[in-house]
Design a protein around this motif. Structure first.
Motif, PDB file in Angstrom:
ATOM      1  N   ASN A   1      39.754   7.478 -52.945  1.00 29.64           N
ATOM      2  CA  ASN A   1      40.427   8.293 -51.917  1.00 29.64           C
ATOM      3  C   ASN A   1      40.256   9.792 -52.150  1.00 29.64           C
ATOM      4  OD1 ASN A   1      42.044   8.490 -54.213  1.00 29.64           O
ATOM      5  ND2 ASN A   1      43.952   8.583 -53.049  1.00 29.64           N
ATOM      6  N   LEU A   2      39.166  10.188 -52.799  1.00 28.12           N
ATOM      7  CA  LEU A   2      38.985  11.595 -53.136  1.00 28.12           C
ATOM      8  C   LEU A   2      38.110  12.360 -52.147  1.00 28.12           C
ATOM      9  CD1 LEU A   2      38.496  11.317 -57.015  1.00 28.12           C
ATOM     10  CD2 LEU A   2      40.612  11.632 -55.717  1.00 28.12           C
ATOM     11  N   CYS A   3      37.492  11.683 -51.206  1.00 25.51           N
ATOM     12  CA  CYS A   3      36.617  12.365 -50.244  1.00 25.51           C
ATOM     13  C   CYS A   3      37.459  12.945 -49.110  1.00 25.51           C
ATOM     14  CB  CYS A   3      35.564  11.411 -49.688  1.00 25.51           C
ATOM     15  SG  CYS A   3      34.425  12.200 -48.520  1.00 25.51           S
ATOM     16  N   VAL A   4      37.820  14.206 -49.243  1.00 28.50           N
ATOM     17  CA  VAL A   4      38.673  14.862 -48.247  1.00 28.50           C
ATOM     18  C   VAL A   4      37.990  14.980 -46.881  1.00 28.50           C
ATOM     19  CG1 VAL A   4      39.942  16.975 -47.691  1.00 28.50           C
ATOM     20  CG2 VAL A   4      39.936  16.099 -50.033  1.00 28.50           C
ATOM     21  N   PRO A   5      36.710  15.404 -46.819  1.00 29.11           N
ATOM     22  CA  PRO A   5      36.059  15.497 -45.505  1.00 29.11           C
ATOM     23  C   PRO A   5      35.963  14.158 -44.792  1.00 29.11           C
ATOM     24  CG  PRO A   5      34.845  16.763 -47.120  1.00 29.11           C
ATOM     25  CD  PRO A   5      35.857  15.961 -47.872  1.00 29.11           C
ATOM     26  N   GLY A   6      35.778  13.085 -45.560  1.00 32.95           N
ATOM     27  CA  GLY A   6      35.658  11.763 -44.956  1.00 32.95           C
ATOM     28  C   GLY A   6      36.980  11.183 -44.510  1.00 32.95           C
ATOM     29  N   GLY A   7      38.064  11.628 -45.132  1.00 27.86           N
ATOM     30  CA  GLY A   7      39.396  11.167 -44.747  1.00 27.86           C
ATOM     31  C   GLY A   7      39.619   9.685 -44.994  1.00 27.86           C
ATOM     32  N   ASP A   8      40.592   9.135 -44.280  1.00 24.28           N
ATOM     33  CA  ASP A   8      40.957   7.734 -44.459  1.00 24.28           C
ATOM     34  C   ASP A   8      39.831   6.786 -44.066  1.00 24.28           C
ATOM     35  OD1 ASP A   8      43.446   8.332 -45.449  1.00 24.28           O
ATOM     36  OD2 ASP A   8      44.489   8.114 -43.537  1.00 24.28           O
ATOM     37  N   ALA A   9      39.009   7.178 -43.096  1.00 24.14           N
ATOM     38  CA  ALA A   9      37.915   6.311 -42.650  1.00 24.14           C
ATOM     39  C   ALA A   9      36.963   6.003 -43.798  1.00 24.14           C
ATOM     40  CB  ALA A   9      37.167   6.965 -41.492  1.00 24.14           C
ATOM     41  N   VAL A  10      36.554   7.045 -44.531  1.00 23.47           N
ATOM     42  CA  VAL A  10      35.671   6.846 -45.681  1.00 23.47           C
ATOM     43  C   VAL A  10      36.424   6.156 -46.806  1.00 23.47           C
ATOM     44  CG1 VAL A  10      34.394   8.035 -47.511  1.00 23.47           C
ATOM     45  CG2 VAL A  10      34.099   8.725 -45.135  1.00 23.47           C
ATOM     46  N   GLY A  11      37.686   6.512 -46.986  1.00 28.98           N
ATOM     47  CA  GLY A  11      38.489   5.881 -48.027  1.00 28.98           C
ATOM     48  C   GLY A  11      38.557   4.369 -47.857  1.00 28.98           C
ATOM     49  N   HIS A  12      38.719   3.917 -46.612  1.00 23.88           N
ATOM     50  CA  HIS A  12      38.755   2.481 -46.333  1.00 23.88           C
ATOM     51  C   HIS A  12      37.426   1.824 -46.688  1.00 23.88           C
ATOM     52  CE1 HIS A  12      42.608   1.496 -44.549  1.00 23.88           C
ATOM     53  NE2 HIS A  12      42.583   2.601 -43.834  1.00 23.88           N
ATOM     54  N   LYS A  13      36.314   2.471 -46.310  1.00 26.10           N
ATOM     55  CA  LYS A  13      34.988   1.901 -46.567  1.00 26.10           C
ATOM     56  C   LYS A  13      34.690   1.826 -48.058  1.00 26.10           C
ATOM     57  CE  LYS A  13      33.037   3.390 -42.142  1.00 26.10           C
ATOM     58  NZ  LYS A  13      32.066   4.290 -41.459  1.00 26.10           N
ATOM     59  N   LEU A  14      35.088   2.857 -48.801  1.00 21.88           N
ATOM     60  CA  LEU A  14      34.844   2.853 -50.241  1.00 21.88           C
ATOM     61  C   LEU A  14      35.685   1.786 -50.939  1.00 21.88           C
ATOM     62  CD1 LEU A  14      34.578   6.644 -51.213  1.00 21.88           C
ATOM     63  CD2 LEU A  14      32.773   5.048 -50.557  1.00 21.88           C
ATOM     64  N   SER A  15      36.927   1.647 -50.527  1.00 20.98           N
ATOM     65  CA  SER A  15      37.784   0.630 -51.145  1.00 20.98           C
ATOM     66  C   SER A  15      37.269  -0.772 -50.845  1.00 20.98           C
ATOM     67  CB  SER A  15      39.233   0.785 -50.659  1.00 20.98           C
ATOM     68  OG  SER A  15      39.323   0.623 -49.245  1.00 20.98           O
ATOM     69  N   GLU A  16      36.726  -0.978 -49.628  1.00 20.02           N
ATOM     70  CA  GLU A  16      36.142  -2.269 -49.289  1.00 20.02           C
ATOM     71  C   GLU A  16      34.887  -2.536 -50.123  1.00 20.02           C
ATOM     72  OE1 GLU A  16      35.402  -2.222 -45.116  1.00 20.02           O
ATOM     73  OE2 GLU A  16      37.523  -2.158 -44.576  1.00 20.02           O
ATOM     74  N   ALA A  17      34.066  -1.507 -50.289  1.00 20.15           N
ATOM     75  CA  ALA A  17      32.836  -1.665 -51.069  1.00 20.15           C
ATOM     76  C   ALA A  17      33.142  -2.014 -52.522  1.00 20.15           C
ATOM     77  CB  ALA A  17      32.012  -0.384 -50.997  1.00 20.15           C
ATOM     78  N   MET A  18      34.227  -1.438 -53.049  1.00 23.18           N
ATOM     79  CA  MET A  18      34.576  -1.663 -54.451  1.00 23.18           C
ATOM     80  C   MET A  18      35.534  -2.832 -54.638  1.00 23.18           C
ATOM     81  SD  MET A  18      32.769   0.466 -56.055  1.00 23.18           S
ATOM     82  CE  MET A  18      33.489   0.172 -57.674  1.00 23.18           C
ATOM     83  N   GLY A  19      36.045  -3.368 -53.528  1.00 29.33           N
ATOM     84  CA  GLY A  19      36.969  -4.492 -53.632  1.00 29.33           C
ATOM     85  C   GLY A  19      38.303  -4.114 -54.233  1.00 29.33           C
TER      86      GLY A  19
END
Length: 274
Positions: free
Chosen positions: A74-92
Motif C-alpha cells: 500500500n505504499l504507491c501513493v500515485p496508484g492509490g487504492d486501485a494499485v494497492g488492490h492489484k498488488l495485494s492480489e498479486a502477492m496473495g
C-alpha cells in the motif's frame, strides 16, 4: 602469392568468429538467470512515475521489495487504492488502505500581495532565477512563478495563477515530484483528508514579512490560540498545522489576520477561475 594462401587467413578468422558466436549463444542460455515472474507481475501494476513516494528509488526497486523482501503493498501513493488492490492480489495478502496525499504550495505571495524588486531576463526557470539574489521578489522565500514544478508534474495538476503556483487537489496524485523541483522548497505533500494548510514559508520576523507580503504569516499566534485541538503551533515566526490533529474546522483560517492560512477549496477555486 596464390589464391589459396590469401583465403587461408580469411577462413581462419571467419572460423574463429563463428566459434566465438556459438560459445556466446551457448553461454547465454546456460548462464541465463531464470525469469522473475513475480517481479514482472508486480512491476506491471505500478504506474511508472518513478517518483519515490513509496520510499524506494523508483518503481523497479519497489516492485523488487514487494516481490522478494515483504514490502507493504500500500505504499504507491500515485496508484492509490486501485494499485494497492492489484498488488495485494498479486502477492496473495490482505489489502491495506493507501493513504492518499496531495501537494500544496506554501506561498500566498501572488502579484496582488507582493512586489518584484528587479527585472529578471535570464533563463525562465525558478532554479535559474533563484540563483540570482534568491529570486526577483521582495520576499526571498516566495514562489518564483516560472513553473519548474509544472515541468516536473506528469499529471497536469499545477497552474500559475496570479504569479504563483497553484495545485489542483482533484488532479494531484501526491507523487511529490513537484516538491523536489521547487528550489525554494515551498511545496509539501499532505494527507488527502487535510484541507487547511499554511500558505507561507517565511521565518522572517512579522514586521518584515508584513512589509514584503500582505499575505505572509507574521507569527502573531492568533491561529495557535484559536485552535481547540492543539493542531496549530507557531515556531520561529511561522505557523504550522499538524494534519493528525487538525479537524478542518476552519477556525484558524478565520483568525488569521493576513490570510496566510488557506483551504484547499479556495486554492482550487483559483484554478477554476483562472
Amino acid at each position: 602469392m596464390g589464391v589459396g594462401s590469401m583465403l587461408f587467413p580469411v577462413i581462419i578468422v571467419g572460423g574463429i568468429g563463428l566459434l566465438s558466436s556459438i560459445i556466446l549463444v551457448v553461454a547465454a542460455k546456460v548462464m541465463a538467470l531464470p525469469a522473475d515472474e513475480l517481479f514482472d507481475k508486480v512491476r506491471a501494476e505500478l504506474p511508472g512515475a518513478n517518483c519515490g513516494a513509496c520510499g524506494y528509488a523508483g518503481c523497479d526497486d519497489y516492485a523488487k521489495a514487494v516481490a522478494h523482501d515483504g514490502a507493504k503493498t500500500n505504499l504507491c501513493v500515485p496508484g492509490g487504492d486501485a494499485v494497492g488492490h492489484k498488488l495485494s492480489e498479486a502477492m496473495g495478502v490482505a489489502f491495506e488502505d493507501v493513504e492518499e496525499q496531495y501537494a500544496v504550495v506554501r506561498c500566498s505571495g501572488n502579484c496582488y500581495a507582493t512586489d518584484s524588486i528587479m527585472d529578471y531576463e535570464g533563463k525562465q526557470s525558478c532554479a535559474a532565477c533563484n540563483f540570482f539574489y534568491q529570486g526577483k521578489g521582495s520576499c526571498s522565500h516566495g514562489c518564483l512563478g516560472y513553473g519548474d514544478c509544472i515541468a516536473a508534474c506528469q499529471y497536469g495538476a499545477i497552474s500559475i495563477v496570479d504569479g504563483i503556483a497553484v495545485i489542483d487537489k482533484a488532479v494531484c496524485v501526491g507523487c511529490g515530484m513537484c516538491a523536489k523541483a521547487c528550489p525554494n522548497h515551498l511545496i509539501t505533500v499532505i494527507p488527502a483528508t487535510s484541507t487547511v494548510y499554511v500558505g507561507c514559508s517565511s521565518h522572517d520576523k512579522g514586521a518584515f514579512t508584513r512589509k514584503v507580503c500582505k499575505n505572509g504569516c507574521i507569527g502573531c499566534k492568533k491561529c495557535e490560540k484559536t485552535c481547540e485541538n492543539g493542531a496549530v503551533t507557531v515556531t520561529d515566526n511561522l505557523a504550522s498545522i499538524d494534519p493528525r490533529k487538525c479537524t478542518s474546522c476552519g477556525a484558524c483560517v478565520t483568525a488569521c489576520p493576513t490570510g496566510a492560512i488557506v483551504t484547499c477549496a479556495s486554492r482550487c477555486e483559483a484554478i477554476v477561475g483562472e
